[in-house]
Scaffold this active site. Structure first.
Site, PDB file in Angstrom:
ATOM      1  N   GLY A  46       0.878  -1.205   0.007  1.00  9.10           N
ATOM      2  CA  GLY A  46      -0.053   0.099   0.022  1.00  9.10           C
ATOM      3  C   GLY A  46       0.815   1.091  -0.033  1.00  9.10           C
ATOM      4  N   GLN A  51       2.916   9.932   1.556  1.00 14.14           N
ATOM      5  CA  GLN A  51       4.253   9.477   1.626  1.00 14.14           C
ATOM      6  C   GLN A  51       4.928   9.849   0.110  1.00 14.14           C
ATOM      7  OE1 GLN A  51       2.549   5.360   2.502  1.00 14.14           O
ATOM      8  NE2 GLN A  51       4.505   5.285   3.550  1.00 14.14           N
ATOM      9  N   CYS A  93       6.529   0.012   6.916  1.00 14.49           N
ATOM     10  CA  CYS A  93       6.068   1.206   6.291  1.00 14.49           C
ATOM     11  C   CYS A  93       7.147   1.515   5.373  1.00 14.49           C
ATOM     12  CB  CYS A  93       5.629   2.378   7.220  1.00 14.49           C
ATOM     13  SG  CYS A  93       5.190   3.802   6.441  1.00 14.49           S
ATOM     14  N   LEU A  94       6.745   1.829   4.311  1.00 16.19           N
ATOM     15  CA  LEU A  94       7.890   2.293   3.095  1.00 16.19           C
ATOM     16  C   LEU A  94       8.318   3.452   3.667  1.00 16.19           C
ATOM     17  CD1 LEU A  94       5.945   1.571  -0.182  1.00 16.19           C
ATOM     18  CD2 LEU A  94       8.004   0.220   0.784  1.00 16.19           C
ATOM     19  N   HIS A 137      -3.767   1.121   8.101  1.00 18.77           N
ATOM     20  CA  HIS A 137      -2.343   1.533   7.834  1.00 18.77           C
ATOM     21  C   HIS A 137      -2.460   2.641   6.971  1.00 18.77           C
ATOM     22  CE1 HIS A 137       1.949   1.044   7.750  1.00 18.77           C
ATOM     23  NE2 HIS A 137       1.957   1.835   7.139  1.00 18.77           N
ATOM     24  N   GLU A 138      -2.881   2.528   5.932  1.00 16.65           N
ATOM     25  CA  GLU A 138      -2.957   3.672   4.737  1.00 16.65           C
ATOM     26  C   GLU A 138      -3.875   4.586   5.318  1.00 16.65           C
ATOM     27  OE1 GLU A 138      -0.563   3.465   2.799  1.00 16.65           O
ATOM     28  OE2 GLU A 138      -0.464   1.355   3.297  1.00 16.65           O
ATOM     29  N   HIS A 141      -2.235   7.185   7.499  1.00 20.83           N
ATOM     30  CA  HIS A 141      -1.390   8.387   6.793  1.00 20.83           C
ATOM     31  C   HIS A 141      -2.052   9.469   6.509  1.00 20.83           C
ATOM     32  CE1 HIS A 141       2.662   6.192   6.547  1.00 20.83           C
ATOM     33  NE2 HIS A 141       1.979   5.109   5.942  1.00 20.83           N
TER      34      HIS A 141
HETATM   35 ZN    ZN Z   1       3.048   3.266   5.739  1.00 24.22          ZN
END
Ligand code: ZN
Length: 210
Positions: A46, A51, A93-94, A137-138, A141
């Protein structure tokens, strides 16, 4: 359409609440494609607009694994309309390269959003599935909330962050989640046991998802 640089933990873009999309313009469609291109390039499950530096309420998810065909899902102006149950989720997380820790999540979540054409849809992630956890999670953000704010063990999370040269958990960001704490009381935090919404699609994850 291009692969964008992923904003890393410490950048205030990740803490800023994102704005609703008022019109699905060409600019938004390009943003969606950039999110997908970047997510696939980084082997993520995701990715949310902040991000890649855009504080807009847009995220993408693809929980397909192995040889399954790609299944991109686009969420614009999402609303979580139902949540229940609890699950311990080992997440990455990226924006936090290679740092993973156990977090608290709802097991079931229902979300309403617009797709890339502006068409409303509703989708449910159930039973602590990768989809259920990735949505949470997304979605976070978009409100400037990060996975470490849900950490089950702050000391463990700090240790992992410091091992990766990242700043410790901000104490005042840790969320008060008595409902989840109570439900997870008997389940020990156990790194490696479950999977990670945003990190690499691993073999372990394939097994878990199946
Ligand atoms: Zn993340």
């Amino acid at each position: 359409m291009s692969i964008k640089k992923v904003v890393k933990y410490g950048d205030e873009t990740l803490r800023r609440p994102s704005k609703e999309v008022s019109k699905i313009s060409k600019k938004i469609q390009t943003l969606v494609h950039d999110l997908l291109d970047t997510m696939y390039a980084k082997n993520g499950v995701g990715l949310a607009a902040p991000q890649i530096g855009e504080n807009l309420r847009v995220f993408v998810i693809d929980v397909s694994t192995g040889n399954q065909p790609l299944h991109p899902m686009v969420f614009i102006n999402p609303k979580i309309i139902k949540k229940s149950g609890a699950v311990s989720s080992y997440e990455g997380c990226l924006s936090f390269p290679d740092a993973y820790t156990d977090v608290k999540r709802y097991a079931n979540v229902m979300v309403k959003a617009l797709d890339i054409h502006g068409k409303p849809f509703t989708i449910e992630g159930k039973d602590g599935s990768l989809l259920a956890r990735a949505i949470q999670h997304e979605f976070d953000h978009l409100d400037g909330v990060l996975f470490i704010d849900h950490c089950r063990n702050r000391f463990e999370a700090d240790k992992i962050l410091s091992e990766h040269g990242l700043a410790p958990v901000e104490g005042d960001r840790i969320l008060d989640e008595p409902e989840l704490d109570k439900a997870l009381e008997s389940i020990p935090a156990n790194p490696g046991e479950t999977v990670l919404p945003e990190g690499q699609n691993s073999q372990k994850e394939d097994e878990k998802v199946d």
